[in-house]
Design a protein around this motif. Sequence first.
Motif, mmCIF file in Angstrom:
data_model
loop_
_atom_site.group_PDB
_atom_site.id
_atom_site.type_symbol
_atom_site.label_atom_id
_atom_site.label_comp_id
_atom_site.label_asym_id
_atom_site.label_seq_id
_atom_site.Cartn_x
_atom_site.Cartn_y
_atom_site.Cartn_z
ATOM 1 N N ILE A 1 -53.221 23.025 -19.364
ATOM 2 C CA ILE A 1 -54.396 23.132 -20.238
ATOM 3 C C ILE A 1 -54.040 23.106 -21.719
ATOM 4 O O ILE A 1 -54.935 23.218 -22.562
ATOM 5 C CB ILE A 1 -55.201 24.401 -19.932
ATOM 6 N N SER A 2 -52.762 22.956 -22.077
ATOM 7 C CA SER A 2 -52.397 22.891 -23.493
ATOM 8 C C SER A 2 -53.045 21.696 -24.184
ATOM 9 O O SER A 2 -53.140 21.675 -25.413
ATOM 10 C CB SER A 2 -50.874 22.814 -23.661
ATOM 11 N N VAL A 3 -53.525 20.719 -23.419
ATOM 12 C CA VAL A 3 -54.225 19.580 -24.008
ATOM 13 C C VAL A 3 -55.482 20.040 -24.749
ATOM 14 O O VAL A 3 -55.992 19.344 -25.633
ATOM 15 C CB VAL A 3 -54.593 18.549 -22.905
ATOM 16 N N PHE A 4 -55.982 21.234 -24.427
ATOM 17 C CA PHE A 4 -57.155 21.778 -25.121
ATOM 18 C C PHE A 4 -56.872 22.033 -26.605
ATOM 19 O O PHE A 4 -57.790 22.270 -27.387
ATOM 20 C CB PHE A 4 -57.610 23.070 -24.437
ATOM 21 N N ALA A 5 -55.612 21.991 -27.002
ATOM 22 C CA ALA A 5 -55.256 22.191 -28.414
ATOM 23 C C ALA A 5 -56.015 21.239 -29.319
ATOM 24 O O ALA A 5 -56.413 21.603 -30.438
ATOM 25 C CB ALA A 5 -53.751 22.003 -28.604
ATOM 26 N N TYR A 6 -56.232 20.008 -28.857
ATOM 27 C CA TYR A 6 -56.950 19.033 -29.675
ATOM 28 C C TYR A 6 -58.403 19.442 -29.888
ATOM 29 O O TYR A 6 -59.011 19.065 -30.891
ATOM 30 C CB TYR A 6 -56.895 17.656 -29.016
ATOM 31 N N GLU A 7 -58.949 20.221 -28.965
ATOM 32 C CA GLU A 7 -60.350 20.622 -29.061
ATOM 33 C C GLU A 7 -60.524 21.821 -29.999
ATOM 34 O O GLU A 7 -61.357 21.792 -30.901
ATOM 35 C CB GLU A 7 -60.901 20.955 -27.664
ATOM 36 N N TRP A 8 -59.739 22.893 -29.797
ATOM 37 C CA TRP A 8 -59.939 24.053 -30.672
ATOM 38 C C TRP A 8 -59.439 23.780 -32.084
ATOM 39 O O TRP A 8 -60.001 24.306 -33.060
ATOM 40 C CB TRP A 8 -59.315 25.320 -30.084
ATOM 41 N N MET A 9 -58.417 22.945 -32.223
ATOM 42 C CA MET A 9 -57.978 22.582 -33.567
ATOM 43 C C MET A 9 -59.048 21.748 -34.272
ATOM 44 O O MET A 9 -59.231 21.843 -35.500
ATOM 45 C CB MET A 9 -56.664 21.810 -33.498
ATOM 46 N N ALA A 10 -59.773 20.939 -33.511
ATOM 47 C CA ALA A 10 -60.855 20.149 -34.090
ATOM 48 C C ALA A 10 -61.914 21.047 -34.712
ATOM 49 O O ALA A 10 -62.475 20.732 -35.768
ATOM 50 C CB ALA A 10 -61.481 19.264 -33.018
ATOM 51 N N ALA A 11 -62.204 22.171 -34.061
ATOM 52 C CA ALA A 11 -63.197 23.101 -34.605
ATOM 53 C C ALA A 11 -62.759 23.630 -35.967
ATOM 54 O O ALA A 11 -63.562 23.712 -36.911
ATOM 55 C CB ALA A 11 -63.423 24.253 -33.627
ATOM 56 N N ILE A 12 -61.479 23.970 -36.099
ATOM 57 C CA ILE A 12 -60.968 24.464 -37.383
ATOM 58 C C ILE A 12 -61.054 23.384 -38.450
ATOM 59 O O ILE A 12 -61.481 23.630 -39.591
ATOM 60 C CB ILE A 12 -59.516 24.955 -37.221
ATOM 61 N N ILE A 13 -60.663 22.167 -38.091
ATOM 62 C CA ILE A 13 -60.671 21.078 -39.062
ATOM 63 C C ILE A 13 -62.091 20.746 -39.504
ATOM 64 O O ILE A 13 -62.347 20.450 -40.682
ATOM 65 C CB ILE A 13 -59.975 19.839 -38.465
ATOM 66 N N LEU A 14 -63.049 20.799 -38.590
ATOM 67 C CA LEU A 14 -64.447 20.578 -38.959
ATOM 68 C C LEU A 14 -64.904 21.586 -40.015
ATOM 69 O O LEU A 14 -65.622 21.234 -40.958
ATOM 70 C CB LEU A 14 -65.341 20.679 -37.723
ATOM 71 N N LEU A 15 -64.496 22.830 -39.868
ATOM 72 C CA LEU A 15 -64.877 23.856 -40.827
ATOM 73 C C LEU A 15 -64.216 23.616 -42.184
ATOM 74 O O LEU A 15 -64.858 23.755 -43.236
ATOM 75 C CB LEU A 15 -64.486 25.239 -40.296
ATOM 76 N N VAL A 16 -62.936 23.232 -42.169
ATOM 77 C CA VAL A 16 -62.228 22.926 -43.416
ATOM 78 C C VAL A 16 -62.874 21.728 -44.111
ATOM 79 O O VAL A 16 -63.091 21.732 -45.334
ATOM 80 C CB VAL A 16 -60.740 22.647 -43.134
ATOM 81 N N PHE A 17 -63.193 20.706 -43.333
ATOM 82 C CA PHE A 17 -63.835 19.524 -43.899
ATOM 83 C C PHE A 17 -65.171 19.878 -44.548
ATOM 84 O O PHE A 17 -65.474 19.450 -45.666
ATOM 85 C CB PHE A 17 -64.051 18.478 -42.802
ATOM 86 N N ALA A 18 -65.975 20.664 -43.843
ATOM 87 C CA ALA A 18 -67.301 21.015 -44.359
ATOM 88 C C ALA A 18 -67.205 21.860 -45.626
ATOM 89 O O ALA A 18 -68.049 21.757 -46.513
ATOM 90 C CB ALA A 18 -68.094 21.763 -43.288
ATOM 91 N N MET A 19 -66.176 22.680 -45.739
ATOM 92 C CA MET A 19 -66.012 23.548 -46.889
ATOM 93 C C MET A 19 -65.495 22.796 -48.122
ATOM 94 O O MET A 19 -66.033 22.926 -49.230
ATOM 95 C CB MET A 19 -65.043 24.689 -46.545
ATOM 96 N N PHE A 20 -64.469 21.962 -47.933
ATOM 97 C CA PHE A 20 -63.779 21.382 -49.084
ATOM 98 C C PHE A 20 -64.114 19.912 -49.358
ATOM 99 O O PHE A 20 -64.069 19.489 -50.514
ATOM 100 C CB PHE A 20 -62.261 21.516 -48.895
ATOM 101 N N PHE A 21 -64.418 19.143 -48.331
ATOM 102 C CA PHE A 21 -64.569 17.695 -48.512
ATOM 103 C C PHE A 21 -66.024 17.232 -48.541
ATOM 104 O O PHE A 21 -66.381 16.355 -49.321
ATOM 105 C CB PHE A 21 -63.811 16.946 -47.411
ATOM 106 N N LEU A 22 -66.854 17.798 -47.666
ATOM 107 C CA LEU A 22 -68.231 17.332 -47.581
ATOM 108 C C LEU A 22 -68.988 17.453 -48.906
ATOM 109 O O LEU A 22 -69.751 16.532 -49.260
ATOM 110 C CB LEU A 22 -68.966 18.078 -46.463
ATOM 111 N N PRO A 23 -68.826 18.537 -49.686
ATOM 112 C CA PRO A 23 -69.530 18.600 -50.975
ATOM 113 C C PRO A 23 -69.197 17.428 -51.889
ATOM 114 O O PRO A 23 -70.083 16.889 -52.575
ATOM 115 C CB PRO A 23 -69.053 19.924 -51.579
ATOM 116 N N LEU A 24 -67.936 17.020 -51.908
ATOM 117 C CA LEU A 24 -67.523 15.900 -52.761
ATOM 118 C C LEU A 24 -68.100 14.582 -52.255
ATOM 119 O O LEU A 24 -68.530 13.728 -53.045
ATOM 120 C CB LEU A 24 -66.000 15.819 -52.817
#
Length: 532
Positions: A78-101
């Motif tokens: 099940i370590s393949v799930f890493a791509y899924e939970w890491m995606a959630a973190i990256i979505l939050l980072v993107f929305a915070m720092f990149f989406l406003p720009l």
Amino acid sequence: MNDFQFGLSALDSIIVAAYLIGTMALGLWLGRKTKGTDDFFLAGRSMIWPFIGLSLFASNISSQTLIGLSSDAYRTGISVFAYEWMAAIILLVFAMFFLPLLLRSRVYTMPEFLAKRYDGRARVYLSALTLFLNIVVDTAAALYAGALVLQMVFPGIPLWQSIAFLALFAGIYTMAGGLAAVIYTDAIQAVLLLIGSTVIAVVAYNAIGGWDALTAAVPQEKLSLVRPLGDDGVPWLGLITGVPILGFYYWATNQTIVQRQLAAKSLAHGQWGAVFAGALKLIPLFIMVLPGSFAIILYPELEDPNRVFPLLMFDLLPAGLLGLTLAGFIAAIMSAIDSALNSASTLVTMDFIKPNRPNMTDAGLVRAGRITMILFMVFAMVWAPQIGQFGSLFQYLQTMFSYLVPPVVALFLVGVFWRGANKKGAFASILVGFGLGSSLFVLIVIQGIFSLHFLYVALAIFLACAVTIIVVSLMTGCNAPHEAERIEALCWSPSVRDAQRAEAATRPLWQRFTFQASLVLLAIAALLVAFW
């Protein structure tokens, strides 16, 4: 078990047909409302958060992901799930720092943003790379995975005919309705996908006899999210280095994904949509990954792991539920295809045609976008059968990304967080990244001269590109004075943060992005502790 016979009852066939007809009708109806480029390519920039979140989820959880997650869980754990939970973190980072720009710059495409930040060479590079990955990797893989399932149900139909049917069906409603058709049909498809996958997971869980039966029969290492350095799946060092790089490209720079948030009605709706999608990304552990572990007990000698999800679906579900779940699976195929086709047409139209023909009318640009979809659809149909030569679908996807996308991640991360990055440094980084990625691909994948996990390859290329941008930019001097003001609006700054805080302060706590994001991060931490 490898000679299991797949088939549909009359009720299942009616349910699947109803889904197909309904999806086509919705896409054609939305096409009547498409009037200009904003409508066709960005859904009128009026999309609200529930549809953004569902569309992000459905576009990512495509047929190849469904098959890939369960097959990798069956094969390596099940370590393949890493791509899924890491995606959630990256979505939050993107929305915070990149989406406003991005929303402030009013761009249609991510390459257009790079052109504003650097120059046209960066735009052409990212456009060409994204087009290649959208069609050769995303669309073709979705067509191939979907056609494999159709062949299981209808073994007499050749693979290429199944591929053609899927491509034509998704292409027609996407060409008619543009991004609005993609997002609204994605929302329906996401619901079907979640329902169908949940039904399979519950039935399979009951079939194996519960959690105690699972832990007694499946090795502990296959039920762990964090794996040692020598792991074939996702070693822990690759988890904290390579996975974020691949995830950042996909969730923060890939036109197919980001286009949904560019269509947001406001920054708040774009950020809420990202939080919603991040929360949804945690669900696949239970309804898509763990069923692959259940299959280890149910089908212990399965020769082809790519058959795990279809086998669970056809072997365990009764009539009616099978039709609903199969409709969800077909929905995943449609979502991946329509998303990639729409983003590809946007890239060609807005990054190549419009800059060279600035006086073309909106109607002409929309027509050019539809013609582009047809051409790419045909190309994907031709290429899709070749994917069978790459083995695992997930291996195919991640290998291609690892050698190609790290330079893009470096361009965005360095460019947004460091004002000193200039166009000369960016172009030098592109050359270094392309040369290093191509060389490593030949030495490792084609020639097999040495072995290196693809997650470490991604890290090495990213670091080389980031260092190149910084060193060349410093050597060639700062950006010219007339460029400083333009670049300032494209870089993260305390003023951007303060504006977000001031706007959030006007809302109740539960509506604030930072509060919502914290809840998602806590959920991720809980999953890591539970499945360490």
